[in-house]
Scaffold this motif. Structure first.
Motif, mmCIF file in Angstrom:
data_model
loop_
_atom_site.group_PDB
_atom_site.id
_atom_site.type_symbol
_atom_site.label_atom_id
_atom_site.label_comp_id
_atom_site.label_asym_id
_atom_site.label_seq_id
_atom_site.Cartn_x
_atom_site.Cartn_y
_atom_site.Cartn_z
ATOM 1 N N THR A 202 0.662 -1.198 0.086
ATOM 2 C CA THR A 202 -0.228 -0.107 -0.123
ATOM 3 C C THR A 202 0.831 1.132 0.120
ATOM 4 N N THR A 203 0.275 2.442 -0.037
ATOM 5 C CA THR A 203 0.868 3.484 -0.009
ATOM 6 C C THR A 203 0.336 4.445 1.250
ATOM 7 N N LEU A 204 0.950 4.569 2.035
ATOM 8 C CA LEU A 204 0.810 5.594 3.262
ATOM 9 C C LEU A 204 0.712 7.160 2.862
ATOM 10 N N PHE A 205 -0.515 7.693 3.180
ATOM 11 C CA PHE A 205 -0.880 9.116 2.775
ATOM 12 C C PHE A 205 -0.393 9.420 1.573
ATOM 13 N N ASN A 206 -0.638 8.284 0.575
ATOM 14 C CA ASN A 206 -0.163 8.681 -0.913
ATOM 15 C C ASN A 206 1.198 9.092 -1.174
ATOM 16 N N LEU A 210 4.444 1.001 1.217
ATOM 17 C CA LEU A 210 4.742 0.010 2.244
ATOM 18 C C LEU A 210 4.522 -1.134 1.658
ATOM 19 N N VAL A 215 3.556 -3.335 6.678
ATOM 20 C CA VAL A 215 2.207 -2.686 7.422
ATOM 21 C C VAL A 215 2.190 -3.627 8.501
ATOM 22 N N LEU A 218 4.466 -2.199 11.195
ATOM 23 C CA LEU A 218 3.881 -1.023 11.440
ATOM 24 C C LEU A 218 2.518 -1.069 12.456
#
Length: 351
Positions: A202-206, A210, A215, A218
């Motif tokens: 995924t991409t955190l805060f765009n 990650l 993840v 995290l």
């Protein structure tokens, strides 16, 4: 996904236990000497625990999993829960124990239940690192102690200026200690769940990409941070004040020493470099921040003559290091039996 998160809850509980237990090793001496407020130290440490877990937390996972690969989600739940319960029992007595040792004890319990041979070389590497950890920390602490003592003697700093420098040093070493804990010990928290990780990239805060494993780490780091804030003051009283009477400078040296040791045993780059120049490597192995702190404290105490060390409390802590993995081993075996025979969950993968 719901099933995965349900089983992962034991890993998050273990992460909470790590935060409650090992935050004493990151900033217990700073809080115990009143150089930093608890809330300030906890906030700084938590931020850098998350960074250490996400950036470097996977480095020690391979070593831990090669000890005995837990290959089903219910088994990972049972193993992780057993380690967490063992830590919780010791925490109730106010003794700071080793999360690394409890998870290893729990994994060996899984190996025995599974009739699987524990990898001897990996176990030897882990045990040797546990022995080296307090020794290396003590040596670093003694070197820093005499270096700082020499510098203070020759610089003649005013007491107020000295106090400001030490406070700044405490802030920096608390951050370093948090990063080191996340990098070295996050494998203890969620390492057994890596093989069954259900998270996608995924991409955190765009902004921050990650992987699924990151993840997972995290989430583990968030659980550790929760433990830092909710249940660490009691253990801090033991480690921060109990073994030796600290001056602020000695407290700073203790935190810095244990942080450096955790980083040494987390760095794959250092391991590769030492091998390249023909020296024996320091493997990337989860080690005990508790042992590192006690090693630093005892090292400085011995350098000062040894009279100020409360050996009875040191013996109590060492007894906790021996008892906790044995307790985790027994709990792991029992919980795996319950998981398979009572809850009818598969704890051994069939291929």
């Amino acid at each position: 996904m719901f099933e995965y998160l349900l089983f992962l809850s034991s890993g998050l509980f273990l992460g909470w236990s790590l935060g409650a237990n090992d935050s004493a090793n990151i900033f217990g001496t700073a809080v115990g000497t009143k150089m930093l407020r608890f809330t300030t130290a906890a906030t700084i440490a938590s931020i850098f625990i998350v960074l250490g877990a996400v950036i470097s937390g996977q480095n020690t996972t391979e070593t831990l999993n090669s000890l005995g690969g837990v290959n089903t989600l219910p088994a990972a739940f049972a193993v992780s829960l057993s380690a967490a319960l063992a830590v919780r029992v010791m925490l109730k007595s106010g003794i700071s124990v080793s999360i690394s040792q409890t998870i290893v004890g729990a994994i060996i319990g899984w190996n025995v239940y599974n009739h699987q041979t524990t990898d001897e070389q990996t176990l030897i590497n882990i045990l040797s690192c546990w022995v080296m950890c307090p020794i290396v920390s003590g040596l670093i602490a003694v070197l820093l102690y005499f270096t700082v003592k020499h510098l203070l003697h020759h610089t003649k700093l005013h007491i107020l200026r000295q106090d400001q420098i030490v406070r700044l040093g405490m802030i920096l070493t608390t951050a370093l200690g948090g990063f080191a804990l996340g990098a070295n010990n996050m494998a203890d928290v969620v390492g057994v769940f890596v093989g069954s990780c259900a998270f996608s990239d995924t991409t955190l805060f765009n902004l921050i990409p990650l992987s699924g494993i990151q993840v997972l780490f995290l989430l583990g780091a968030f659980a550790v941070s929760l433990g830092v804030f909710t249940y660490s003051k009691k253990v801090i009283k033991t480690v921060g004040k109990g073994v030796l009477t600290f001056s602020p400078i000695v407290a700073w040296i203790v935190i810095l020493s244990q942080s450096l040791v955790l980083i040494l045993f987390s760095s794959e780059s250092l391991e590769t470099f030492l091998i390249s120049i023909g020296l024996p490597p320091l493997p990337a192995v989860p080690v005990s921040s508790t042992q590192a702190v006690i090693g630093a404290i005892v090292g400085i105490g011995l350098a000062k003559g040894g009279k100020e060390i409360k050996w009875s409390l040191v013996a109590k802590l060492v007894l906790g290091w021996i008892t906790s993995p044995l307790m985790a081993f027994i709990l792991s075996y029992i919980s795996l039996s319950f998981m398979e025979n009572v809850f009818r969950q598969p704890v051994i993968a069939t291929f």
